[in-house]
Design a protein around this motif. Sequence first.
Motif, PDB file in Angstrom:
ATOM      1  N   MET A 401       0.849  -1.199   0.000  1.00 28.26           N
ATOM      2  CA  MET A 401       0.000   0.000   0.000  1.00 28.26           C
ATOM      3  C   MET A 401       0.886   1.250   0.000  1.00 28.26           C
ATOM      4  O   MET A 401       1.888   1.275   0.734  1.00 28.26           O
ATOM      5  CB  MET A 401      -0.896  -0.021   1.240  1.00 28.26           C
ATOM      6  N   PRO A 402       0.599   2.277  -0.831  1.00 25.46           N
ATOM      7  CA  PRO A 402      -0.604   2.414  -1.660  1.00 25.46           C
ATOM      8  C   PRO A 402      -0.397   2.090  -3.135  1.00 25.46           C
ATOM      9  O   PRO A 402      -1.366   1.992  -3.875  1.00 25.46           O
ATOM     10  CB  PRO A 402      -0.914   3.902  -1.516  1.00 25.46           C
ATOM     11  N   ASP A 403       0.832   1.922  -3.574  1.00 17.74           N
ATOM     12  CA  ASP A 403       1.073   1.841  -5.015  1.00 17.74           C
ATOM     13  C   ASP A 403       1.705   0.540  -5.473  1.00 17.74           C
ATOM     14  O   ASP A 403       2.266   0.462  -6.556  1.00 17.74           O
ATOM     15  CB  ASP A 403       1.956   3.019  -5.456  1.00 17.74           C
ATOM     16  N   GLY A 404       1.648  -0.500  -4.655  1.00 19.45           N
ATOM     17  CA  GLY A 404       2.171  -1.791  -5.062  1.00 19.45           C
ATOM     18  C   GLY A 404       3.563  -2.067  -4.545  1.00 19.45           C
ATOM     19  O   GLY A 404       4.244  -1.193  -4.009  1.00 19.45           O
ATOM     20  N   PHE A 405       3.995  -3.317  -4.699  1.00 17.27           N
ATOM     21  CA  PHE A 405       5.345  -3.710  -4.319  1.00 17.27           C
ATOM     22  C   PHE A 405       6.369  -3.148  -5.305  1.00 17.27           C
ATOM     23  O   PHE A 405       6.172  -3.218  -6.516  1.00 17.27           O
ATOM     24  CB  PHE A 405       5.488  -5.235  -4.316  1.00 17.27           C
ATOM     25  N   VAL A 406       7.443  -2.613  -4.781  1.00 20.82           N
ATOM     26  CA  VAL A 406       8.585  -2.238  -5.614  1.00 20.82           C
ATOM     27  C   VAL A 406       9.513  -3.443  -5.644  1.00 20.82           C
ATOM     28  O   VAL A 406       9.886  -3.970  -4.593  1.00 20.82           O
ATOM     29  CB  VAL A 406       9.317  -1.005  -5.046  1.00 20.82           C
ATOM     30  N   PRO A 407       9.908  -3.937  -6.823  1.00 20.71           N
ATOM     31  CA  PRO A 407      10.688  -5.173  -6.882  1.00 20.71           C
ATOM     32  C   PRO A 407      12.078  -5.024  -6.269  1.00 20.71           C
ATOM     33  O   PRO A 407      12.691  -3.970  -6.346  1.00 20.71           O
ATOM     34  CB  PRO A 407      10.769  -5.461  -8.384  1.00 20.71           C
ATOM     35  N   ASP A 408      12.542  -6.106  -5.663  1.00 27.13           N
ATOM     36  CA  ASP A 408      13.921  -6.150  -5.185  1.00 27.13           C
ATOM     37  C   ASP A 408      14.888  -6.215  -6.357  1.00 27.13           C
ATOM     38  O   ASP A 408      15.992  -5.666  -6.300  1.00 27.13           O
ATOM     39  CB  ASP A 408      14.122  -7.380  -4.292  1.00 27.13           C
ATOM     40  N   VAL A 409      14.468  -6.906  -7.422  1.00 27.38           N
ATOM     41  CA  VAL A 409      15.294  -7.046  -8.631  1.00 27.38           C
ATOM     42  C   VAL A 409      14.433  -6.654  -9.824  1.00 27.38           C
ATOM     43  O   VAL A 409      13.588  -7.437 -10.270  1.00 27.38           O
ATOM     44  CB  VAL A 409      15.807  -8.490  -8.794  1.00 27.38           C
ATOM     45  N   PRO A 410      14.593  -5.437 -10.360  1.00 19.34           N
ATOM     46  CA  PRO A 410      13.763  -5.009 -11.496  1.00 19.34           C
ATOM     47  C   PRO A 410      14.141  -5.741 -12.784  1.00 19.34           C
ATOM     48  O   PRO A 410      15.321  -5.909 -13.093  1.00 19.34           O
ATOM     49  CB  PRO A 410      14.079  -3.512 -11.618  1.00 19.34           C
ATOM     50  N   VAL A 411      13.139  -6.166 -13.514  1.00 16.83           N
ATOM     51  CA  VAL A 411      13.344  -6.764 -14.839  1.00 16.83           C
ATOM     52  C   VAL A 411      12.036  -6.671 -15.604  1.00 16.83           C
ATOM     53  O   VAL A 411      10.954  -6.814 -15.026  1.00 16.83           O
ATOM     54  CB  VAL A 411      13.828  -8.223 -14.739  1.00 16.83           C
TER      55      VAL A 411
END
Length: 471
Positions: A401-411
């Motif tokens: 919350m509020p905008d979603g999970f931010v990835p640990d490893v972006p891809v």
Amino acid sequence: MLAFVGCERTEIETPDLDAALELYYVNTFAANCMHTYYLWSDEIASSLDAWDVHEDPIAKVEAIRYKDASGHEVDKWTMITDDFSSFSSSVSGVNTTYGCSLALYYYDSQKTTVCAVVRYTSADSPASKAGLKRGDTIVKVAGQTMTEENYRSLIYDSFLYAPSAELILEDGRQINMKAVEMYEDPVLVMKTFDCGAKKVGYLVYNRFTLDSWKRLIEASDFFRSEGVSELILDMRYNPGGYVKAEETLASMLAPEEAVKSGSVFETSVYNSLLTKEIGNSESKFTSKFNFSSGGHQYSYSTEGKNMGLEKIYVILTSGSASASESIVVGLMPYVPIEIIGQQSGGKYCTGLMYSASEWYDDYKSAFEADEYTAGKRYTANWGMYVMIARYADKDGNTPCMPDGFVPDVPVDDVPYEPYELGDEREAMLRVALQRAGKKDLAERPQAGKRAPRATRTQIPQQVNGYRIELL
């Protein structure tokens, strides 16, 4: 629990009596449903009290959904529909469909033309039988090239929601299909990989349907027989689904001791009225499932099916929402989780899927006989999806919350590459396997060989994630 808000039938003045009565009975249902169940009912109390039976209920619900002080729309999901049967069928996984999922891209650098790329096809679907597969690029629908102006009508009216479709692919193939009513199995892929000295499972799960419990247990049995110690849970295309399906999968992913002891999986935050009525807002791990939904009785057990996982790698994208975020929230305190991919959808609420006909049955005693009969008649295919709770982990935290999970490893997800889901060369799975310690990954072609495709720009698509609670 019912508290009627001001809907006066005597105020109806219109030459079209049937239309007026439909408005009255639908608005009666919608106003009271939101007053009783809506998560932010206290915050929009004045709008609920001022509900007018002459208004369009669809526009009314959208207009009064909760917004913060700056006018930002906090609730983007509560809705009412006059085609509730279609909505409930889509949630269950049963649709009249071609059985394929698409991503839309601009086809050229000037953004004058549009193409649709197949992300996956469901087993035994018209799309699968026609030979469509991940990476296939659709350039024409019904003989027309897709542009900024017409792609929406061509994709939806002439393809996805049409009884038959005529497609032209980038490679020149012509595909003709007829849609069928079918249940799309959300368990798309299950396989294992050797990552050094350990075995890692890979599960693609595309929707939390109630009927997927058998396939989830089958997947658990497979991974346990293979000696899997870690799991890659791919929910990149999973918009959500039923809480019961979420709890079923969680019972096999959580530590066995947490399930056996009935530890708290998740908590729920309701409005003040429901808090008084429901009381205990804790959902606990269990291996015994007995419930009814849609006229069907479900009874099954996941006892002895726990995978004993040491770590979970979760693949998410903006299309991962609601239940696919919630299960991560609930499991995080119990098992190490690494998120790979893109920022998730950010739907942190649980919704109640409620038909108007069911509501009139539930509160039949509040109506005179003729009022009840009329209510059932005039709201026959109306229903709501109303946000009823905010979900949280055992400690009350909601990290998406509020905008979603931010990835640990972006891809990024790259569906136009010629690799099926489950192929270790596929972009997102490849990174997950690298994180899991796999060294001997298959080689991929040089990037330059796909340069024209790599310049494509994806067209954002609306994500309507959902998490359905059964009350």
